[in-house]
Design a protein around this motif. Structure first.
Motif, short mmCIF file in Angstrom:
data_model
loop_
_atom_site.label_atom_id
_atom_site.label_comp_id
_atom_site.label_asym_id
_atom_site.label_seq_id
_atom_site.Cartn_x
_atom_site.Cartn_y
_atom_site.Cartn_z
N SER A 87 0.85 -1.18 0.00
CA SER A 87 0.00 0.00 0.00
C SER A 87 0.89 1.24 0.00
O SER A 87 1.64 1.46 0.95
N GLY A 89 -0.10 4.24 0.27
CA GLY A 89 -0.58 5.15 1.31
C GLY A 89 0.00 4.80 2.67
O GLY A 89 0.51 5.67 3.40
N GLN A 92 3.80 5.38 2.87
CA GLN A 92 4.13 6.78 3.13
C GLN A 92 3.93 7.13 4.60
O GLN A 92 4.73 7.87 5.19
N ASN A 127 -10.21 3.22 -0.64
CA ASN A 127 -9.31 3.53 0.47
C ASN A 127 -8.32 4.63 0.12
O ASN A 127 -7.33 4.81 0.83
N ASN A 128 -8.60 5.37 -0.97
CA ASN A 128 -7.71 6.45 -1.40
C ASN A 128 -6.27 5.96 -1.45
O ASN A 128 -5.37 6.55 -0.84
N ASP A 129 -6.04 4.90 -2.21
CA ASP A 129 -4.74 4.24 -2.18
C ASP A 129 -4.36 3.74 -3.57
O ASP A 129 -5.21 3.60 -4.47
N ASP A 373 -2.87 8.74 -9.13
CA ASP A 373 -2.96 9.29 -7.77
C ASP A 373 -4.20 10.15 -7.63
O ASP A 373 -4.90 10.11 -6.62
N SER A 376 -7.34 7.90 -7.48
CA SER A 376 -7.52 7.19 -6.22
C SER A 376 -7.71 8.14 -5.04
O SER A 376 -8.19 7.73 -3.98
N ILE A 378 -5.10 9.64 -3.55
CA ILE A 378 -3.92 9.55 -2.68
C ILE A 378 -3.00 10.73 -2.95
O ILE A 378 -2.88 11.20 -4.09
N ASP A 379 -2.35 11.23 -1.92
CA ASP A 379 -1.34 12.27 -2.03
C ASP A 379 0.03 11.60 -1.94
O ASP A 379 0.37 11.02 -0.91
N LEU A 380 0.80 11.66 -3.02
CA LEU A 380 2.09 10.98 -3.07
C LEU A 380 3.26 11.92 -2.77
O LEU A 380 4.38 11.69 -3.22
#
Length: 460
Positions: A87, A89, A92, A127-129, A373, A376, A378-380
């Motif tokens: 994952s 997320g 990180q 799951n914002n992932d 990103d 989904s 997600i903040d990478l």
């Protein structure tokens, strides 16, 4: 036998695989293994560019240092898995926690849970992932200090390389891709020509006595890198793999794989051209990237790496151009290395390292180009380095290297090649896509404990 100066300009020439030898004080705290950069493929190089084989004592010491730093995989992570899930997320989050609390990263983090390859990239909107999925196995430290999988012997993926890949997408875009090249200079070729101008060999005379003078005349080769930071482990892998390929081609190291002779062996009775020499480089070798209809699941497949070749045409002033022509024997050697690549990468870990960085470059480019990103949620920023001060290990790569020489006598003289490199065109790979209905059925289960913050698990 008469010796021709022009044909000696093609004396077989290659250089050793390298790594940067650094005291621990030169390696930043973070993802690296301290002075793991001491050797690649059994060859050492110091910051001044002096290349030499590592001694048995040095390799033994390196293996001991890495074993103490890495240890053996234990617990659940020591169980091989066909589909291990990472994952991004939660990874990180683990990196942020490490930055806030300090200390060394767990080996499982540094080696991405023992993953051997990224086969799927999955957008997990619920799951914002973003999930990376691929086979994994417990690692071990070889006698030469390499960290490889216990089952296949392939190098494990490195967090350093994943972070470099994400942080280099825009650099690579501006530089036209990721490239490594090690080239002789125009001046060096001209000096070699002048050095050999009046040299003649007596019948049966061994030309090995010329080697020192040829190296001095030819001078250092220039190392050129583009698309990634030059002090990264990623960059070091490109350079080391290129050098090891040349060592194999030019018989400066014995091939560890049956059926892969050196180019010198293949060309022993070949009629040589005084103005041409083969160049080899390694490039990406992927099938079209498959995706499901919704762009939720993406699949990477294919060997990953292939060897390519073309002829360099050397002008009278030492400059080089190429018209795209290819020497059939050089093509045969390149094709043989491509065919034997999987076997070779298990024996020489630097080649599996090369495939791994190619995989990660493609993954990072895919996520960026397709805006996975954003899809989904997600903040990478941690992986991209925008909101974290986590430091990665750094290495000094030399700008130039001293050459080594090897000789072969053909029917019309002697052969030289000193050029080559690595080319990673991740953008071209990502653009080549096909839709696959089968990916709609891929199910990647999450960890059983929804409260578990662990960043990896095995999909059942």
């Amino acid at each position: 036998m008469r010796f021709h100066m022009q044909s000696l300009l093609r004396t077989a020439f290659a250089v050793a695989a390298i790594a940067c030898v650094l005291p621990a004080s030169h390696v930043q705290a973070g993802f690296g293994l301290g002075n793991q950069g001491g050797a690649v493929g059994g060859v050492m190089i110091d910051p001044q560019g002096n290349v030499r084989p590592a001694t048995p004592a040095e390799l033994k010491e390196l293996a001991a240092v890495n074993l103490a730093a890495v240890g053996q995989a234990a617990g659940e992570i020591a169980v091989p898995a066909d589909q291990r899930v990472i994952s991004l997320g939660k990874l990180q989050a683990a990196l942020k926690e490490h930055h806030e609390t300090g200390g060394r990263l767990d080996p499982a983090v540094r080696f991405l849970a023992g993953m051997q390859r990224v086969e799927y990239v999955v957008v997990d909107k619920a799951n914002n992932d973003i999930l990376l999925v691929g086979p994994a196995e417990p690692w071990e430290v070889r006698q030469d200090g390499s960290v490889v999988g216990q089952k296949t012997g392939g190098s494990v993926l490195h967090l350093d390389d994943l972070v470099t890949a994400f942080r280099s997408v825009e650099i690579a875009r501006n530089d036209g891709g990721i490239r490594c090249s090690i080239e002789p200079t125009t001046e060096g070729r001209l000096r070699l020509r002048n050095f050999l101008k009046n040299i003649k060999l007596r019948p049966g005379q061994n030309p090995a006595f010329l080697e020192a003078g040829m190296r001095e005349a030819f001078g250092p080769q220039q190392v050129s890198l583009a698309g990634v930071p030059t002090d990264s482990r990623f960059a070091r892998t490109l350079v080391a793999a290129d050098f090891e390929m040349k060592r194999l081609a030019m018989a400066l190291t014995k091939s560890p794989v049956q059926g892969l002779p050196s180019y010198l062996e293949m060309a022993r009775n070949k009629r040589q051209s005084a103005s041409q020499s083969p160049r080899w480089w390694m490039a990406c070798d992927y099938d079209p990237i498959a995706r499901d209809v919704d762009g939720r699941v993406w699949k990477l497949s294919g060997q990953g790496v292939k060897t390519m070749t073309e002829e360099d045409i050397v002008a009278a002033d030492g400059s080089v151009v190429s018209d795209g022509s290819k020497d059939p024997l050089a093509v045969k050697w390149a094709d043989t290395m491509t065919e034997k690549f999987d076997d070779l990468s298990k024996e020489r870990s630097v080649f599996r390292d090369l495939r791994n960085v190619m995989d990660l470059a493609v993954v990072a480019t895919l996520v960026t180009q397709e805006q996975l990103d954003r899809q989904s949620g997600i903040d990478l920023n941690v992986l991209r380095g925008n909101d974290s001060h986590i430091e990665m290990a750094t290495y000094r790569l030399p700008e130039s290297l001293s050459p080594q020489c090897s000789f072969i006598h053909g029917r019309a003289g002697w052969t030289v090649t000193a050029s080559g490199g690595v080319n990673i065109n991740a953008f071209g790979i990502v653009e080549n896509q096909v839709e696959s209905a089968e990916l709609q059925t891929l199910v990647v289960t999450r960890s059983d404990d929804t409260a578990d913050s662990r960043w990896w698990w095995d999909s059942k």
